[in-house]
Design a protein around this motif. Sequence first.
Motif, PDB file in Angstrom:
ATOM      1  N   HIS A  46       0.841  -1.203   0.000  1.00  0.00           N
ATOM      2  CA  HIS A  46       0.000   0.000   0.000  1.00  0.00           C
ATOM      3  C   HIS A  46       0.878   1.256   0.000  1.00  0.00           C
ATOM      4  N   ALA A  47       1.940   1.254   0.815  1.00  0.00           N
ATOM      5  CA  ALA A  47       2.854   2.391   0.845  1.00  0.00           C
ATOM      6  C   ALA A  47       3.595   2.540  -0.480  1.00  0.00           C
ATOM      7  N   ILE A  48       3.968   1.422  -1.094  1.00  0.00           N
ATOM      8  CA  ILE A  48       4.607   1.477  -2.413  1.00  0.00           C
ATOM      9  C   ILE A  48       3.640   2.057  -3.440  1.00  0.00           C
ATOM     10  N   ASP A  49       2.377   1.636  -3.385  1.00  0.00           N
ATOM     11  CA  ASP A  49       1.368   2.187  -4.300  1.00  0.00           C
ATOM     12  C   ASP A  49       1.246   3.699  -4.146  1.00  0.00           C
ATOM     13  N   ARG A  50       1.236   4.178  -2.912  1.00  0.00           N
ATOM     14  CA  ARG A  50       1.130   5.626  -2.663  1.00  0.00           C
ATOM     15  C   ARG A  50       2.365   6.359  -3.174  1.00  0.00           C
ATOM     16  N   HIS A  51       3.531   5.770  -2.987  1.00  0.00           N
ATOM     17  CA  HIS A  51       4.775   6.359  -3.490  1.00  0.00           C
ATOM     18  C   HIS A  51       4.735   6.486  -5.006  1.00  0.00           C
ATOM     19  N   ARG A  52       4.264   5.443  -5.676  1.00  0.00           N
ATOM     20  CA  ARG A  52       4.201   5.460  -7.135  1.00  0.00           C
ATOM     21  C   ARG A  52       3.150   6.438  -7.637  1.00  0.00           C
ATOM     22  N   ALA A  53       2.041   6.554  -6.907  1.00  0.00           N
ATOM     23  CA  ALA A  53       0.966   7.461  -7.324  1.00  0.00           C
ATOM     24  C   ALA A  53       1.399   8.918  -7.268  1.00  0.00           C
ATOM     25  N   ALA A  54       2.430   9.215  -6.479  1.00  0.00           N
ATOM     26  CA  ALA A  54       2.908  10.593  -6.376  1.00  0.00           C
ATOM     27  C   ALA A  54       3.739  11.014  -7.581  1.00  0.00           C
ATOM     28  N   GLY A  55       4.116  10.058  -8.440  1.00  0.00           N
ATOM     29  CA  GLY A  55       4.893  10.372  -9.635  1.00  0.00           C
ATOM     30  C   GLY A  55       4.135  10.020 -10.893  1.00  0.00           C
ATOM     31  N   PRO A  56       4.769  10.177 -12.049  1.00  0.00           N
ATOM     32  CA  PRO A  56       4.104   9.838 -13.317  1.00  0.00           C
ATOM     33  C   PRO A  56       3.875   8.344 -13.445  1.00  0.00           C
ATOM     34  N   ASP A  57       2.807   7.957 -14.115  1.00  0.00           N
ATOM     35  CA  ASP A  57       2.507   6.547 -14.353  1.00  0.00           C
ATOM     36  C   ASP A  57       3.406   6.021 -15.464  1.00  0.00           C
ATOM     37  N   ASN A  58       4.330   5.125 -15.110  1.00  0.00           N
ATOM     38  CA  ASN A  58       5.259   4.590 -16.109  1.00  0.00           C
ATOM     39  C   ASN A  58       4.811   3.231 -16.650  1.00  0.00           C
ATOM     40  N   GLY A  59       3.646   2.754 -16.207  1.00  0.00           N
ATOM     41  CA  GLY A  59       3.107   1.514 -16.738  1.00  0.00           C
ATOM     42  C   GLY A  59       3.803   0.254 -16.259  1.00  0.00           C
ATOM     43  N   LEU A  60       4.719   0.364 -15.298  1.00  0.00           N
ATOM     44  CA  LEU A  60       5.422  -0.811 -14.809  1.00  0.00           C
ATOM     45  C   LEU A  60       4.546  -1.591 -13.830  1.00  0.00           C
ATOM     46  N   VAL A  61       4.811  -2.876 -13.722  1.00  0.00           N
ATOM     47  CA  VAL A  61       3.977  -3.782 -12.927  1.00  0.00           C
ATOM     48  C   VAL A  61       4.837  -4.443 -11.856  1.00  0.00           C
ATOM     49  N   LEU A  62       4.394  -4.402 -10.607  1.00  0.00           N
ATOM     50  CA  LEU A  62       5.124  -5.073  -9.542  1.00  0.00           C
ATOM     51  C   LEU A  62       5.103  -6.578  -9.801  1.00  0.00           C
ATOM     52  N   SER A  63       6.287  -7.168  -9.909  1.00  0.00           N
ATOM     53  CA  SER A  63       6.399  -8.574 -10.296  1.00  0.00           C
ATOM     54  C   SER A  63       7.130  -9.435  -9.262  1.00  0.00           C
ATOM     55  N   ARG A  64       7.889  -8.812  -8.388  1.00  0.00           N
ATOM     56  CA  ARG A  64       8.521  -9.535  -7.288  1.00  0.00           C
ATOM     57  C   ARG A  64       8.668  -8.596  -6.114  1.00  0.00           C
ATOM     58  N   ILE A  65       8.371  -9.120  -4.924  1.00  0.00           N
ATOM     59  CA  ILE A  65       8.663  -8.367  -3.703  1.00  0.00           C
ATOM     60  C   ILE A  65       9.257  -9.328  -2.681  1.00  0.00           C
ATOM     61  N   SER A  66      10.338  -8.898  -2.053  1.00  0.00           N
ATOM     62  CA  SER A  66      10.975  -9.697  -1.011  1.00  0.00           C
ATOM     63  C   SER A  66      11.021  -8.875   0.271  1.00  0.00           C
ATOM     64  N   TYR A  67      10.632  -9.507   1.363  1.00  0.00           N
ATOM     65  CA  TYR A  67      10.629  -8.862   2.675  1.00  0.00           C
ATOM     66  C   TYR A  67      11.633  -9.570   3.570  1.00  0.00           C
ATOM     67  N   ASP A  68      12.463  -8.821   4.263  1.00  0.00           N
ATOM     68  CA  ASP A  68      13.311  -9.360   5.326  1.00  0.00           C
ATOM     69  C   ASP A  68      12.805  -8.785   6.645  1.00  0.00           C
ATOM     70  N   ILE A  69      12.494  -9.678   7.588  1.00  0.00           N
ATOM     71  CA  ILE A  69      11.980  -9.273   8.887  1.00  0.00           C
ATOM     72  C   ILE A  69      13.173  -9.130   9.821  1.00  0.00           C
ATOM     73  N   LEU A  70      13.457  -7.900  10.231  1.00  0.00           N
ATOM     74  CA  LEU A  70      14.707  -7.599  10.922  1.00  0.00           C
ATOM     75  C   LEU A  70      14.598  -7.647  12.431  1.00  0.00           C
ATOM     76  N   GLY A  71      13.380  -7.568  12.965  1.00  0.00           N
ATOM     77  CA  GLY A  71      13.254  -7.522  14.412  1.00  0.00           C
ATOM     78  C   GLY A  71      11.816  -7.680  14.852  1.00  0.00           C
ATOM     79  N   ARG A  72      11.594  -7.491  16.129  1.00  0.00           N
ATOM     80  CA  ARG A  72      10.282  -7.674  16.749  1.00  0.00           C
ATOM     81  C   ARG A  72       9.278  -6.673  16.181  1.00  0.00           C
ATOM     82  N   LEU A  73       8.110  -7.193  15.789  1.00  0.00           N
ATOM     83  CA  LEU A  73       7.067  -6.357  15.202  1.00  0.00           C
ATOM     84  C   LEU A  73       6.069  -5.986  16.296  1.00  0.00           C
TER      85      LEU A  73
END
Length: 268
Positions: A46-73
């Motif tokens: 959702h935050a990535i979507d908001r970041h992208r919406a603040a700039g021009p639409d380049n038509g790119l599609v999110l195709s891979r996302i990797s998360y590393d969990i660094l500590g206690r949530l």
Amino acid sequence: MSTSATPRGSYFEPIDEHRYKPTEHAGGAWNTEEQHFSPLGGLVVHAIDRHRAAGPDNGLVLSRISYDILGRLALDECEIQVETIRPGRTIELLEAVVRIAGRPVVRARAWLLAGFDTTAVAGGAGDRLPPPESLPAWRMSDVWPGGYIASLDVRPVAPPRPGRTAAWVSTPLDLVAGEPASPLASYLALVDTANGIAARQSPAEWMFPNVDLTVHLHRWPRGAWTGLDTTVAFGPSGQGLTSTVLHDVDGPVGRAQQILTVRPQPGA
């Protein structure tokens, strides 16, 4: 910006442009005073979507996302900052960092690829799962505690077995109160459930939390259901792997992998 929850509830309430407060529905399964990673993973998109919406639409599609969990949530206010690491017209790399109490707890990187019409050569994805509407519900909260698990509608294709389950997962809750989330963010907010639907051992006797999650997509999912065709393997030296073919109602959409740290529960 209002921080009140919508009438049907949500996993997060917005505080400002970058900060969010988790609700009780985000409570974890290993520790109910922590966040379950699954909705937080959706919040990152959702935050990535908001970041992208603040700039021009380049038509790119999110195709891979990797998360590393660094500590206690901790079940506490979190801040998400997104930056473009590698801009491009056909390939782009974004990074999102989640901080709680000023400390980085999740670092995620997302590859975005150019979109083209490849319908003529599409294939090889595999078979569909039976539709969720035809399947009975399963009380996952009989196995796992926490607000997140209690919020889910889970429909197994067959009775769950240790280390092997295929199931549909959905939720009536919004990802963020008062902010429409993209179908992809809502879909990915349920993917981390995979490690719990096919528990290889009782979580009362063994711990096997994941320290990462990587999702590859060959097409974007649609609909309100996340399909998880999951296999869990434990090795002989404290590591495990949760591997999932991801589905929507039209069939497979990609794959997810989670590395596990496996150890006995204290006192078990």
